[in-house]
Scaffold this active site. Structure first.
Site, PDB file in Angstrom:
ATOM      1  N   HIS A  91       5.194-114.709 -61.247  1.00 57.93           N
ATOM      2  CA  HIS A  91       5.680-113.505 -61.693  1.00 57.93           C
ATOM      3  C   HIS A  91       6.998-113.682 -62.063  1.00 57.93           C
ATOM      4  O   HIS A  91       7.727-113.263 -63.332  1.00 57.93           O
ATOM      5  CB  HIS A  91       5.085-112.396 -60.883  1.00 57.93           C
ATOM      6  CG  HIS A  91       5.501-111.151 -61.321  1.00 57.93           C
ATOM      7  ND1 HIS A  91       4.753-110.318 -61.764  1.00 57.93           N
ATOM      8  CD2 HIS A  91       6.731-110.435 -61.342  1.00 57.93           C
ATOM      9  CE1 HIS A  91       5.276-109.105 -62.148  1.00 57.93           C
ATOM     10  NE2 HIS A  91       6.631-109.031 -62.083  1.00 57.93           N
ATOM     11  N   GLU A  92       7.887-113.890 -60.827  1.00 55.83           N
ATOM     12  CA  GLU A  92       9.298-114.135 -61.061  1.00 55.83           C
ATOM     13  C   GLU A  92       9.678-115.033 -61.794  1.00 55.83           C
ATOM     14  O   GLU A  92      10.797-115.052 -62.368  1.00 55.83           O
ATOM     15  CB  GLU A  92       9.851-114.230 -59.574  1.00 55.83           C
ATOM     16  CG  GLU A  92       9.612-113.011 -58.592  1.00 55.83           C
ATOM     17  CD  GLU A  92       9.756-111.719 -59.084  1.00 55.83           C
ATOM     18  OE1 GLU A  92      10.882-111.584 -59.804  1.00 55.83           O
ATOM     19  OE2 GLU A  92       9.271-110.716 -58.890  1.00 55.83           O
ATOM     20  N   GLY A 122      35.289 -91.793 -57.009  1.00 53.56           N
ATOM     21  CA  GLY A 122      36.548 -91.209 -56.516  1.00 53.56           C
ATOM     22  C   GLY A 122      37.282 -89.838 -56.798  1.00 53.56           C
ATOM     23  O   GLY A 122      38.400 -89.668 -56.790  1.00 53.56           O
TER      24      GLY A 122
END
Length: 660
Positions: free
Chosen positions: A461-462, A244
């Protein structure tokens, strides 16, 4: 297969909060006569807009009026009927045009007629008949239109003259562009445009207070002069993209009530030598004509980089532009009543002369929002949205650490789009969750279909990542794990970063260990590796390298920091300097320490996954069945695996839950 967030850099100093006086509202800018106001240049006069149509109407009148004034020439009859009427004595007079053979006449009863005869005139017999019947006749050439004849002669001349006039105006326009190339391209704003105020910015009370000091000085300078205070000449807004910084500048334009000029750093650069410096001079002259003014330069790093690169004319032109800006900000002639605001997300590449007191006296850090600030930002962007009763913005703020204001605005908009796509009349909690998954993890690739072997390998794997994220004590808590392809990954394990500002050595070791979990799980179950762990290894190696070379987290290397030499040219330093500041022996030691950290954490992951082999199997089976499971479910499966193996060990209750 998954995307693990890289460790964030150490936060910049000075993140305090304080509240300041609110600025007065609804003050109009005090533009002096001759200054640049909101009305801009006057509109072209009406006659300039209408004169082409007036000329067109005149030309049409010249052709149409003679035709309209010719009137009615009577009834059309045949030539034989005309001769019969002459024989009967019914024709009073005629006019016979040579060349065209057109005959117009008047009957004995006063009616008019017309016909067409020979172009050479009447023959002898017809002429005798006309004489015998006493018809008054005249022979002559047809009257020509003078205007049409002149137009045929003058049209080529008019076209030639018009072509030369067009060429002259084109040359004058190009010359005018060349003459005005050194003028500033800054845009002037007033309190009505833009209408953004500090009330439109959620949080960041400390930033508002510091900027309010500048606004108050420009409005009421006598308050500061009474005690001898000097307002900062320059304010540099520093922070990550999307926090911002430009929005703060727009709010100052809406709050200040003085002249506000906005320009970007790239507007000063041109292919002509000296244009940048000329535009800087014109910018400050324009600000001086306003009396009191704020100049905002966005992306100032494009012209404010360190000098001395020696890379050729383009960089020499940039350096001359920077030199002129340094002189205008705090040179021999000071600019009273003019405050410079600038924004950048790369303060490390700015020239030191630009940051010294007297130029940019104050640097205001606009950091990533904290939990309460994220909640306030979500509330601001949700004001004009139709929210469902089950939406809890506080929960969503806790689940979005690390997101900037622009990311949160995109999150709310994405939730609205998902709600419309779902056919709902309001935004519900499920829409926010799907939007968060889409923004963080990527869009789900429904067209990608994995075979059974790939799906099973992805599940283990996960599962290895998820198990280690749950049992490791110092990492971020597990939020969700899925084997649905998202973005560029075949599966994703998502851990929610906690609110922290410093990171320990144990945190990074657990992060590396978790990254090794997928690769090690496949090795344990299938006995081989595949290419799915490429991203995991890349991120783990990057963390280990920074631990050794930058953060001093290696006992062998000690308290030394060796940053990369690849940024020297970009930072504008010596092009011919060596890319490495240490010896070959030190380089060998650094590489050895990086390899040791990676190898030790891989062995640690292997030991933990072997210990929880049953839990890994349960997680993989659950992923194959449900495709997506959350953090608490993973913790329960690990606990069930320990029970099945007859172990009395308990999983830490702190890692069984999810932050949201």
């Amino acid at each position: 297969m998954d995307k693990l967030p890289p460790p964030p850099p150490p936060p910049p100093p000075g993140r305090g909060r304080s509240s300041g006086p609110r600025p007065e509202k609804d003050r109009k800018p005090n533009f002096p006569s001759g200054g640049t106001g909101e009305d801009g240049p006057s509109a072209p006069t009406s006659w300039r807009r209408w004169h082409p149509w007036v000329l067109l109407g005149v030309f049409l009148a010249l052709f149409l009026v003679p035709t309209l004034l010719s009137g009615d020439e009577g009834e059309e009859i045949t030539y034989s009927q005309f001769i019969a009427n002459v024989s009967a004595g019914e024709v009073e007079s005629i006019e016979w045009e040579n060349g065209t053979g057109k005959i117009t006449g008047e009957s004995s009863d006063g009616t008019k007629f017309q016909t067409t005869g020979s172009a050479d005139g009447p023959n002898d017999a017809d002429k005798e008949l006309l004489d015998e019947r006493g018809v008054d006749y005249k022979f002559g050439n047809p009257s020509s239109n003078f205007l049409l004849n002149m137009l045929g002669l003058m049209l080529p001349v008019i076209l030639i003259i018009g072509f030369f006039v067009w060429m002259q105006r084109r040359a004058q326009g190009q010359m005018g562009n060349v003459m005005s190339i050194g003028r500033s391209r800054a845009k002037a704003y007033s309190t009505d445009n833009p209408s953004t105020t500090f009330s439109d910015i959620a949080g960041y009370e400390g930033v508002k207070t510091e900027i309010n000091e500048v606004v108050d000085f420009l409005r009421m300078p006598e308050r500061f002069r009474e005690i001898g205070a000097r307002v900062p000449k320059g304010i540099l807004l520093v922070g990550p993209p999307g926090t911002g910084k430009t929005l703060f500048a727009r709010a100052v334009a809406g709050e200040a009530g003085v002249g506000f000029l906005s320009v970007t750093g790239s507007d000063f650069m041109e292919r002509f030598v000296g244009v940048g410096a000329s535009r800087v001079r014109d910018l400050f002259q324009q600000a001086r004509r306003m009396g009191k003014a704020i100049i905002f330069i966005d992306e100032i790093d494009s012209i404010g980089r360190k000098r001395g690169a020696g890379l050729g004319g383009g960089h020499d032109e940039r350096e001359q532009t920077l030199n002129q800006m340094l002189s205008e900000m705090d040179g021999f002639e000071t600019s009273e009543g003019i405050v410079i605001m600038a924004a950048t997300n790369r303060p490390d590449i700015l020239d030191p002369a630009l940051l010294r007191p007297g130029r940019f006296d104050r640097q205001i850090v606009v950091p990533l929002p904290e939990h309460e600030e994220r909640k306030a930002i979500l509330e601001v962007h949700s004001r004009d949205k139709r929210m469902g009763p089950d939406v809890d913005l506080d929960t969503m703020a806790r689940a979005t650490p690390g997101m900037a204001g622009a990311d949160l605005a995109n999150l709310v908009n994405e939730a609205a789009l998902i709600a419309v796509r779902r056919g709902s009349k309001q935004i519900e909690r499920i829409d926010f969750e799907n939007a968060r998954d889409r923004v963080v993890l990527g869009a789900q690739r429904e067209s990608l279909i994995m075979n059974a072997e790939e799906k099973r390998a992805t599940a283990y794997h996960e599962g290895g990542h998820a198990l280690l994220a749950t049992v490791l004590p110092n990492g971020d808590p597990l939020h969700k794990v899925t084997i649905l392809p998202r973005g560029m990954a075949l599966g994703v394990t998502w851990s929610l970063p906690q609110e922290r500002h410093t990171y320990s050595k144990e945190y990074f070791e657990d992060t590396i260990c978790k990254a090794m979990g997928g690769r090690v799980a496949e090795k344990i179950v299938f006995g081989h590796h595949n290419s799915g762990a490429a991203n995991d290894l890349e991120q783990a190696t990057g963390i280990a390298r920074r631990m050794v070379r930058e953060w001093g987290m290696s006992d062998e290397v000690g308290p030394m920091a060796w940053s990369s030499g690849q940024q020297q040219v970009f930072l504008g330093e010596d092009l011919m300097s060596s890319g490495r500041e240490y010896s070959d022996e030190t380089a060998k030691m650094l590489d050895g320490e990086i390899a040791r950290i990676l190898t030790s954490q891989e062995q640690r992951a292997h030991d933990l996954l072997t210990k929880h082999r049953r839990g890994l199997q349960l997680i993989a089976e659950s992923l194959l069945e449900h495709e997506t499971i959350d953090g608490p479910a993973v913790g329960k499966l690990i606990q069930q695996g320990l029970i099945d193996e007859g172990s009395s060990e308990q999983v830490d209750a702190n890692v069984l839950g999810s932050p949201d």
